[in-house]
Design a protein around this motif. Structure first.
Motif, PDB file in Angstrom:
ATOM      1  N   GLY A   1      47.408  41.084  40.427  1.00 16.93           N
ATOM      2  CA  GLY A   1      47.124  41.043  38.999  1.00 16.93           C
ATOM      3  C   GLY A   1      48.193  41.786  38.238  1.00 16.93           C
ATOM      4  N   GLY A   2      47.804  42.360  37.136  1.00 18.01           N
ATOM      5  CA  GLY A   2      48.777  43.087  36.322  1.00 18.01           C
ATOM      6  C   GLY A   2      48.926  42.433  34.942  1.00 18.01           C
ATOM      7  N   PRO A   3      50.033  41.673  34.779  1.00 15.77           N
ATOM      8  CA  PRO A   3      51.179  41.601  35.683  1.00 15.77           C
ATOM      9  C   PRO A   3      52.012  42.868  35.614  1.00 15.77           C
ATOM     10  CG  PRO A   3      51.668  40.459  33.680  1.00 15.77           C
ATOM     11  CD  PRO A   3      50.251  40.930  33.554  1.00 15.77           C
ATOM     12  N   GLY A   4      53.094  42.880  36.367  1.00 10.83           N
ATOM     13  CA  GLY A   4      53.928  44.075  36.436  1.00 10.83           C
ATOM     14  C   GLY A   4      53.539  44.977  37.582  1.00 10.83           C
ATOM     15  N   ILE A   5      52.476  44.602  38.315  1.00 14.81           N
ATOM     16  CA  ILE A   5      52.016  45.383  39.459  1.00 14.81           C
ATOM     17  C   ILE A   5      52.354  44.610  40.727  1.00 14.81           C
ATOM     18  CG2 ILE A   5      49.994  46.349  40.623  1.00 14.81           C
ATOM     19  CD1 ILE A   5      48.697  46.672  37.906  1.00 14.81           C
ATOM     20  N   GLY A   6      52.970  45.268  41.680  1.00 18.96           N
ATOM     21  CA  GLY A   6      53.382  44.596  42.892  1.00 18.96           C
ATOM     22  C   GLY A   6      52.218  44.194  43.778  1.00 18.96           C
ATOM     23  N   SER A   7      52.507  43.290  44.718  1.00 22.15           N
ATOM     24  CA  SER A   7      51.471  42.821  45.639  1.00 22.15           C
ATOM     25  C   SER A   7      50.971  43.915  46.561  1.00 22.15           C
ATOM     26  CB  SER A   7      52.013  41.650  46.458  1.00 22.15           C
ATOM     27  OG  SER A   7      53.144  42.044  47.229  1.00 22.15           O
ATOM     28  N   GLU A   8      51.635  45.066  46.562  1.00 24.50           N
ATOM     29  CA  GLU A   8      51.126  46.206  47.326  1.00 24.50           C
ATOM     30  C   GLU A   8      49.720  46.595  46.891  1.00 24.50           C
ATOM     31  OE1 GLU A   8      55.619  46.447  47.437  1.00 24.50           O
ATOM     32  OE2 GLU A   8      54.075  45.955  45.948  1.00 24.50           O
TER      33      GLU A   8
ATOM     34  N   HIS B   1      49.492  24.510  54.958  1.00 24.63           N
ATOM     35  CA  HIS B   1      48.064  24.796  54.783  1.00 24.63           C
ATOM     36  C   HIS B   1      47.827  26.073  53.957  1.00 24.63           C
ATOM     37  CE1 HIS B   1      47.568  21.665  57.746  1.00 24.63           C
ATOM     38  NE2 HIS B   1      48.239  22.350  58.646  1.00 24.63           N
ATOM     39  N   PRO B   2      48.335  26.103  52.712  1.00 23.44           N
ATOM     40  CA  PRO B   2      48.207  27.318  51.906  1.00 23.44           C
ATOM     41  C   PRO B   2      46.824  27.496  51.285  1.00 23.44           C
ATOM     42  CG  PRO B   2      49.331  25.621  50.655  1.00 23.44           C
ATOM     43  CD  PRO B   2      49.106  25.054  52.034  1.00 23.44           C
ATOM     44  N   VAL B   3      46.385  28.743  51.254  1.00 23.51           N
ATOM     45  CA  VAL B   3      45.184  29.156  50.521  1.00 23.51           C
ATOM     46  C   VAL B   3      45.630  30.241  49.556  1.00 23.51           C
ATOM     47  CG1 VAL B   3      42.856  30.103  50.638  1.00 23.51           C
ATOM     48  CG2 VAL B   3      43.726  28.665  52.515  1.00 23.51           C
ATOM     49  N   PHE B   4      45.530  29.998  48.262  1.00 21.92           N
ATOM     50  CA  PHE B   4      45.991  30.986  47.290  1.00 21.92           C
ATOM     51  C   PHE B   4      44.840  31.922  46.914  1.00 21.92           C
ATOM     52  CE2 PHE B   4      50.228  29.892  45.279  1.00 21.92           C
ATOM     53  CZ  PHE B   4      50.666  31.209  45.240  1.00 21.92           C
ATOM     54  N   VAL B   5      45.154  33.216  46.840  1.00 19.43           N
ATOM     55  CA  VAL B   5      44.202  34.246  46.433  1.00 19.43           C
ATOM     56  C   VAL B   5      44.794  34.973  45.234  1.00 19.43           C
ATOM     57  CG1 VAL B   5      42.928  36.309  47.128  1.00 19.43           C
ATOM     58  CG2 VAL B   5      43.496  34.547  48.841  1.00 19.43           C
ATOM     59  N   GLY B   6      44.146  34.887  44.070  1.00 20.17           N
ATOM     60  CA  GLY B   6      44.663  35.526  42.870  1.00 20.17           C
ATOM     61  C   GLY B   6      43.721  36.582  42.351  1.00 20.17           C
ATOM     62  N   HIS B   7      44.255  37.773  42.097  1.00 25.48           N
ATOM     63  CA  HIS B   7      43.462  38.870  41.535  1.00 25.48           C
ATOM     64  C   HIS B   7      43.775  39.019  40.051  1.00 25.48           C
ATOM     65  CE1 HIS B   7      42.815  43.392  40.855  1.00 25.48           C
ATOM     66  NE2 HIS B   7      41.616  42.847  40.951  1.00 25.48           N
ATOM     67  N   SER B   8      42.735  39.068  39.230  1.00 24.64           N
ATOM     68  CA  SER B   8      42.855  39.352  37.801  1.00 24.64           C
ATOM     69  C   SER B   8      43.843  38.376  37.142  1.00 24.64           C
ATOM     70  CB  SER B   8      43.277  40.812  37.621  1.00 24.64           C
ATOM     71  OG  SER B   8      43.061  41.238  36.305  1.00 24.64           O
ATOM     72  N   THR B   9      44.926  38.875  36.527  1.00 27.82           N
ATOM     73  CA  THR B   9      45.874  37.986  35.876  1.00 27.82           C
ATOM     74  C   THR B   9      46.479  36.997  36.866  1.00 27.82           C
ATOM     75  OG1 THR B   9      46.411  39.771  34.325  1.00 27.82           O
ATOM     76  CG2 THR B   9      47.904  37.890  34.378  1.00 27.82           C
ATOM     77  N   GLY B  10      46.602  37.400  38.126  1.00 21.57           N
ATOM     78  CA  GLY B  10      47.098  36.479  39.137  1.00 21.57           C
ATOM     79  C   GLY B  10      46.233  35.234  39.240  1.00 21.57           C
ATOM     80  N   GLY B  11      44.923  35.398  39.144  1.00 23.83           N
ATOM     81  CA  GLY B  11      44.026  34.251  39.151  1.00 23.83           C
ATOM     82  C   GLY B  11      44.207  33.384  37.920  1.00 23.83           C
ATOM     83  N   GLU B  12      44.476  33.999  36.779  1.00 23.61           N
ATOM     84  CA  GLU B  12      44.721  33.231  35.559  1.00 23.61           C
ATOM     85  C   GLU B  12      45.990  32.397  35.702  1.00 23.61           C
ATOM     86  OE1 GLU B  12      44.817  35.860  32.244  1.00 23.61           O
ATOM     87  OE2 GLU B  12      42.755  36.558  32.511  1.00 23.61           O
ATOM     88  N   TYR B  13      47.017  32.984  36.291  1.00 24.07           N
ATOM     89  CA  TYR B  13      48.243  32.220  36.525  1.00 24.07           C
ATOM     90  C   TYR B  13      47.954  30.992  37.393  1.00 24.07           C
ATOM     91  CZ  TYR B  13      51.170  36.042  34.671  1.00 24.07           C
ATOM     92  OH  TYR B  13      51.772  36.976  33.867  1.00 24.07           O
TER      93      TYR B  13
ATOM     94  N   ILE C   1      39.595  36.387  42.206  1.00 28.71           N
ATOM     95  CA  ILE C   1      38.933  37.685  42.263  1.00 28.71           C
ATOM     96  C   ILE C   1      39.108  38.406  40.932  1.00 28.71           C
ATOM     97  CG2 ILE C   1      38.728  39.874  43.487  1.00 28.71           C
ATOM     98  CD1 ILE C   1      40.074  38.617  45.888  1.00 28.71           C
ATOM     99  N   SER C   2      38.002  38.824  40.341  1.00 24.97           N
ATOM    100  CA  SER C   2      38.042  39.655  39.127  1.00 24.97           C
ATOM    101  C   SER C   2      38.905  39.035  38.046  1.00 24.97           C
ATOM    102  CB  SER C   2      38.563  41.066  39.471  1.00 24.97           C
ATOM    103  OG  SER C   2      37.845  41.639  40.527  1.00 24.97           O
ATOM    104  N   THR C   3      38.813  37.719  37.896  1.00 25.00           N
ATOM    105  CA  THR C   3      39.636  37.021  36.916  1.00 25.00           C
ATOM    106  C   THR C   3      38.739  36.273  35.944  1.00 25.00           C
ATOM    107  OG1 THR C   3      41.571  35.583  36.689  1.00 25.00           O
ATOM    108  CG2 THR C   3      39.948  34.973  38.380  1.00 25.00           C
ATOM    109  N   ALA C   4      39.313  35.374  35.147  1.00 25.39           N
ATOM    110  CA  ALA C   4      38.547  34.703  34.096  1.00 25.39           C
ATOM    111  C   ALA C   4      39.113  33.315  33.831  1.00 25.39           C
ATOM    112  CB  ALA C   4      38.588  35.523  32.802  1.00 25.39           C
ATOM    113  N   PRO C   5      38.289  32.419  33.270  1.00 20.37           N
ATOM    114  CA  PRO C   5      38.764  31.071  32.942  1.00 20.37           C
ATOM    115  C   PRO C   5      39.487  30.976  31.603  1.00 20.37           C
ATOM    116  CG  PRO C   5      36.427  31.234  32.502  1.00 20.37           C
ATOM    117  CD  PRO C   5      36.829  32.537  33.109  1.00 20.37           C
ATOM    118  N   ASP C   6      39.411  32.013  30.789  1.00 18.00           N
ATOM    119  CA  ASP C   6      40.117  31.994  29.510  1.00 18.00           C
ATOM    120  C   ASP C   6      40.255  33.427  29.012  1.00 18.00           C
ATOM    121  OD1 ASP C   6      37.772  32.739  27.796  1.00 18.00           O
ATOM    122  OD2 ASP C   6      37.023  30.799  28.478  1.00 18.00           O
TER     123      ASP C   6
END
Length: 276
Positions: A27-34, A87-99, A116-121
């Motif tokens: 998420g973040g953005p600006g926060i690394g995948s760490e 066979h990719p499965v994408f997992v997005g947290h917060s803003t990552g999910g919005e992207y 995870i912890s994201t939103a549709p708008d």
């Protein structure tokens, strides 16, 4: 480690038996995948788990192949990450999910999707702003003032660390501070998203057949999870797991529940494979 043509970085953290490739987008953005290391280490899913950083995000600066303006193709550069593995499965947290929900072409190339912890708008933003007024954190106000006058990576780190009481359940705030303090930050990515994406965000697609998992902390104070109650998101291919007593990083507050939710999705994907 792998790099896509435009400089998306994929770093493999876990390898298990199986042919799925799980792509973890922070998420973040600006926060690394760490920021998602504990999540990857918590879940027990078949295949390989990769930490994904877009060009110009987190510590992924001066990425090979990235254009002079690394944000020019955000978030559509995510397609390159999906095509970089089988066979990719994408997992997005917060803003990552919005992207992820802003790139309709992903629907045709994924084996599964986790939000995870994201939103549709972007309607979560005024709810968040109201929460901050009702639950002020003086440290956040002070750190934000410093960041606005001097938007450095370190000042962005300070804002995020001070916000830990909003992000984590009371029992895990101390651990949350440690996590927020250790990860890399990138203020340019945060500024780009604020100016070009965050407040105008509206999901561009919703999976109707793709195995999909929505993970929500019942006590998430950053991104309200009530937006998922709309019936349009409750398709037969979708599971919505509300994690009791969990905040914006539910795998830190309730790791067992998050592990179980991922395991159920993995079974759904593998069963789908078996019948194809």
């Amino acid at each position: 480690m792998r790099w896509t043509t435009s400089g998306v970085r994929l770093r493999r953290r876990v390898s298990r038996a199986g042919d799925l490739n799980w792509l973890f987008l922070p998420g973040g953005p600006g926060i690394g995948s760490e920021s998602l290391h504990e999540l990857v280490d918590t879940v027990d899913v078949p295949g390989c788990s990769w930490m994904v950083d877009l060009p110009g995000d987190g510590s992924n600066i001066n990425a090979p192949g990235a254009p002079a303006d690394p944000y020019r193709r955000w978030p559509h550069v995510l397609l390159e990450a999906a095509h970089a593995v089988t066979h990719p499965v994408f997992v997005g947290h917060s803003t990552g999910g919005e992207y992820l929900l802003s790139v309709p072409a992903l629907d045709g190339c994924l084996e599964g999707l986790v939000l995870i912890s994201t939103a549709p708008d972007a309607s979560w933003i005024p709810v968040f702003e109201q929460m901050t007024r009702h639950n002020p954190l003086p440290g956040v106000d002070q750190a934000t003032a410093r960041y606005l006058s001097d938007p450095t990576d370190d000042n962005l780190r300070c804002v995020t660390i001070e916000s830990a009481p909003w992000n984590f359940a009371p029992a895990t705030i101390a651990r949350g501070v440690e996590i927020l303090a250790r990860m890399p930050y990138n203020s340019q990515a945060a500024q780009w998203s604020e100016a070009n994406f965050d407040r105008d965000y509206q999901s561009a697609w919703w999976p109707t057949t793709l195995p999909t998992l929505v993970v929500s902390g019942s006590a998430d104070r950053i991104v309200t999870q009530t937006l998922w109650q709309d019936k349009q998101f409750h398709t037969l291919n979708t599971a919505w797991r509300v994690i009791d007593k969990a905040g914006h990083f539910p795998w830190i507050d309730q790791p067992t529940a998050v592990r179980d939710a991922f395991a159920a999705l993995a079974r759904q994907i593998c069963n789908r494979h078996a019948t194809d």
